[in-house]
Design a protein around this motif. Structure first.
Motif, PDB file in Angstrom:
ATOM      1  N   HIS A   9       0.834  -1.210   0.000  1.00 24.01           N
ATOM      2  CA  HIS A   9       0.000   0.000   0.000  1.00 24.01           C
ATOM      3  C   HIS A   9       0.866   1.256   0.000  1.00 24.01           C
ATOM      4  N   ALA A  10       1.957   1.225   0.757  1.00 19.26           N
ATOM      5  CA  ALA A  10       2.860   2.383   0.800  1.00 19.26           C
ATOM      6  C   ALA A  10       3.479   2.638  -0.570  1.00 19.26           C
ATOM      7  N   VAL A  11       3.904   1.576  -1.231  1.00 17.90           N
ATOM      8  CA  VAL A  11       4.493   1.711  -2.564  1.00 17.90           C
ATOM      9  C   VAL A  11       3.465   2.275  -3.537  1.00 17.90           C
ATOM     10  N   GLU A  12       2.251   1.724  -3.536  1.00 15.49           N
ATOM     11  CA  GLU A  12       1.200   2.217  -4.440  1.00 15.49           C
ATOM     12  C   GLU A  12       0.925   3.694  -4.198  1.00 15.49           C
ATOM     13  N   ALA A  13       0.833   4.091  -2.937  1.00 14.17           N
ATOM     14  CA  ALA A  13       0.550   5.496  -2.614  1.00 14.17           C
ATOM     15  C   ALA A  13       1.683   6.403  -3.050  1.00 14.17           C
ATOM     16  N   VAL A  15       3.975   5.847  -5.409  1.00 21.76           N
ATOM     17  CA  VAL A  15       4.059   5.902  -6.878  1.00 21.76           C
ATOM     18  C   VAL A  15       2.946   6.789  -7.423  1.00 21.76           C
ATOM     19  N   ALA A  16       1.732   6.637  -6.894  1.00 18.11           N
ATOM     20  CA  ALA A  16       0.609   7.470  -7.343  1.00 18.11           C
ATOM     21  C   ALA A  16       0.885   8.941  -7.080  1.00 18.11           C
ATOM     22  N   GLU A  17       1.447   9.252  -5.924  1.00 20.43           N
ATOM     23  CA  GLU A  17       1.779  10.640  -5.597  1.00 20.43           C
ATOM     24  C   GLU A  17       2.837  11.187  -6.545  1.00 20.43           C
ATOM     25  N   ARG A  18       3.827  10.366  -6.839  1.00 21.31           N
ATOM     26  CA  ARG A  18       4.931  10.808  -7.699  1.00 21.31           C
ATOM     27  C   ARG A  18       4.482  10.990  -9.152  1.00 21.31           C
ATOM     28  N   THR A  19       3.631  10.078  -9.642  1.00 22.53           N
ATOM     29  CA  THR A  19       3.229  10.142 -11.047  1.00 22.53           C
ATOM     30  C   THR A  19       2.136  11.164 -11.298  1.00 22.53           C
ATOM     31  N   GLY A  20       1.309  11.427 -10.284  1.00 21.41           N
ATOM     32  CA  GLY A  20       0.272  12.445 -10.405  1.00 21.41           C
ATOM     33  C   GLY A  20      -0.657  12.215 -11.570  1.00 21.41           C
ATOM     34  N   ALA A  21      -0.871  13.247 -12.368  1.00 16.03           N
ATOM     35  CA  ALA A  21      -1.860  13.218 -13.446  1.00 16.03           C
ATOM     36  C   ALA A  21      -1.489  12.263 -14.573  1.00 16.03           C
ATOM     37  N   ALA A  88       6.973   5.970 -29.719  1.00 14.39           N
ATOM     38  CA  ALA A  88       8.028   6.698 -29.002  1.00 14.39           C
ATOM     39  C   ALA A  88       7.462   7.312 -27.727  1.00 14.39           C
ATOM     40  N   SER A  89       6.240   7.818 -27.789  1.00 17.30           N
ATOM     41  CA  SER A  89       5.591   8.374 -26.589  1.00 17.30           C
ATOM     42  C   SER A  89       5.349   7.290 -25.551  1.00 17.30           C
ATOM     43  N   GLY A  90       4.992   6.092 -25.996  1.00 16.32           N
ATOM     44  CA  GLY A  90       4.791   4.975 -25.086  1.00 16.32           C
ATOM     45  C   GLY A  90       6.087   4.559 -24.423  1.00 16.32           C
ATOM     46  N   ALA A  91       7.170   4.543 -25.200  1.00 10.50           N
ATOM     47  CA  ALA A  91       8.477   4.210 -24.632  1.00 10.50           C
ATOM     48  C   ALA A  91       8.890   5.268 -23.607  1.00 10.50           C
ATOM     49  N   ALA A  92       8.606   6.526 -23.895  1.00  7.85           N
ATOM     50  CA  ALA A  92       8.925   7.604 -22.949  1.00  7.85           C
ATOM     51  C   ALA A  92       8.092   7.483 -21.680  1.00  7.85           C
ATOM     52  N   ALA A  93       6.819   7.133 -21.820  1.00  5.56           N
ATOM     53  CA  ALA A  93       5.951   6.942 -20.651  1.00  5.56           C
ATOM     54  C   ALA A  93       6.452   5.781 -19.810  1.00  5.56           C
ATOM     55  N   ARG A  94       6.877   4.704 -20.463  1.00  7.34           N
ATOM     56  CA  ARG A  94       7.425   3.549 -19.741  1.00  7.34           C
ATOM     57  C   ARG A  94       8.703   3.940 -19.006  1.00  7.34           C
ATOM     58  N   ALA A  95       9.567   4.687 -19.658  1.00  7.71           N
ATOM     59  CA  ALA A  95      10.810   5.134 -19.020  1.00  7.71           C
ATOM     60  C   ALA A  95      10.519   6.040 -17.822  1.00  7.71           C
ATOM     61  N   ALA A  96       9.529   6.913 -17.954  1.00  6.49           N
ATOM     62  CA  ALA A  96       9.162   7.797 -16.839  1.00  6.49           C
ATOM     63  C   ALA A  96       8.645   6.986 -15.662  1.00  6.49           C
ATOM     64  N   THR A  97       7.856   5.965 -15.942  1.00  7.42           N
ATOM     65  CA  THR A  97       7.338   5.100 -14.877  1.00  7.42           C
ATOM     66  C   THR A  97       8.478   4.370 -14.177  1.00  7.42           C
ATOM     67  N   LEU A  98       9.420   3.862 -14.957  1.00  3.50           N
ATOM     68  CA  LEU A  98      10.565   3.181 -14.351  1.00  3.50           C
ATOM     69  C   LEU A  98      11.368   4.136 -13.479  1.00  3.50           C
ATOM     70  N   GLY A  99      11.519   5.377 -13.936  1.00  4.17           N
ATOM     71  CA  GLY A  99      12.203   6.388 -13.130  1.00  4.17           C
ATOM     72  C   GLY A  99      11.463   6.672 -11.835  1.00  4.17           C
ATOM     73  N   LYS A 102      11.954   3.723  -9.487  1.00  3.06           N
ATOM     74  CA  LYS A 102      13.319   3.736  -8.938  1.00  3.06           C
ATOM     75  C   LYS A 102      13.433   4.774  -7.832  1.00  3.06           C
ATOM     76  N   ALA A 103      12.847   5.947  -8.040  1.00  2.03           N
ATOM     77  CA  ALA A 103      12.893   7.006  -7.020  1.00  2.03           C
ATOM     78  C   ALA A 103      12.164   6.566  -5.752  1.00  2.03           C
ATOM     79  N   VAL A 104      11.015   5.934  -5.906  1.00  2.89           N
ATOM     80  CA  VAL A 104      10.264   5.436  -4.742  1.00  2.89           C
ATOM     81  C   VAL A 104      11.065   4.346  -4.038  1.00  2.89           C
ATOM     82  N   GLN A 105      11.651   3.456  -4.808  1.00  2.00           N
ATOM     83  CA  GLN A 105      12.474   2.395  -4.225  1.00  2.00           C
ATOM     84  C   GLN A 105      13.631   2.987  -3.429  1.00  2.00           C
ATOM     85  N   ASP A 106      14.285   3.992  -3.977  1.00  7.58           N
ATOM     86  CA  ASP A 106      15.413   4.618  -3.277  1.00  7.58           C
ATOM     87  C   ASP A 106      14.988   5.238  -1.952  1.00  7.58           C
ATOM     88  N   VAL A 107      13.807   5.840  -1.931  1.00 10.85           N
ATOM     89  CA  VAL A 107      13.301   6.423  -0.687  1.00 10.85           C
ATOM     90  C   VAL A 107      12.984   5.320   0.324  1.00 10.85           C
TER      91      VAL A 107
END
Length: 141
Positions: A9-13, A15-21, A88-99, A102-107
């Protein structure tokens, strides 16, 4: 078990906060991941791979088409098939999600050592594999 659920639940919250809209649902993410990792798929093949009803996958693909994250092409090999591929937009969206992940994991894992992270990863893989063998979820690498 309560700890695993709380962590999830913490991870989902987070990630949702980080990804926003720009957040996409789990099935949307699974479709993008599969297309990114394994390449183009026919709609039915994608549904089978994701172990999800074809109607649900088709709806998600239509939504991703509307956002220009995937492209559909008709191919005539052994019959007529609509094949979906990442844009290309889909690949960029996937890369943003992975980023974001990774940021959530680091925290979340900032207080544990590199060795402890590796051990946690191994243990979670075993838990997910056990769940998959019991028919509750898929094993993930």
């Amino acid at each position: 078990m309560e700890l695993l659920m709380a962590a999830g639940h913490a991870v989902e919250a987070m990630v949702a906060e980080r990804t926003g809209a720009r957040a996409l649902g789990p099935l949307h993410q699974s479709v993008l991941k599969t297309l990114s990792d394994l390449g183009p798929h026919a709609r039915d093949d994608l549904a089978a791979r994701l172990e999800t009803p074809p109607a649900e996958v088709s709806q998600v693909i239509d939504e991703l088409l509307g956002q220009d994250l995937v492209r559909a092409m008709v191919v005539n090999v052994g019959g007529r098939h609509e094949v979906v591929t990442l844009t290309a937009s889909g690949a960029a969206a996937r890369a943003a999600t992975l980023g974001d992940m990774k940021a959530v994991q680091d925290v979340l894992l900032a207080s544990i050592t590199k060795g402890e992270r590796a051990q946690l990863h191994y243990l979670l893989l075993r838990v997910c594999a056990t769940a998959a063998r019991a028919g509750h979820g898929r094993s993930r690498a």
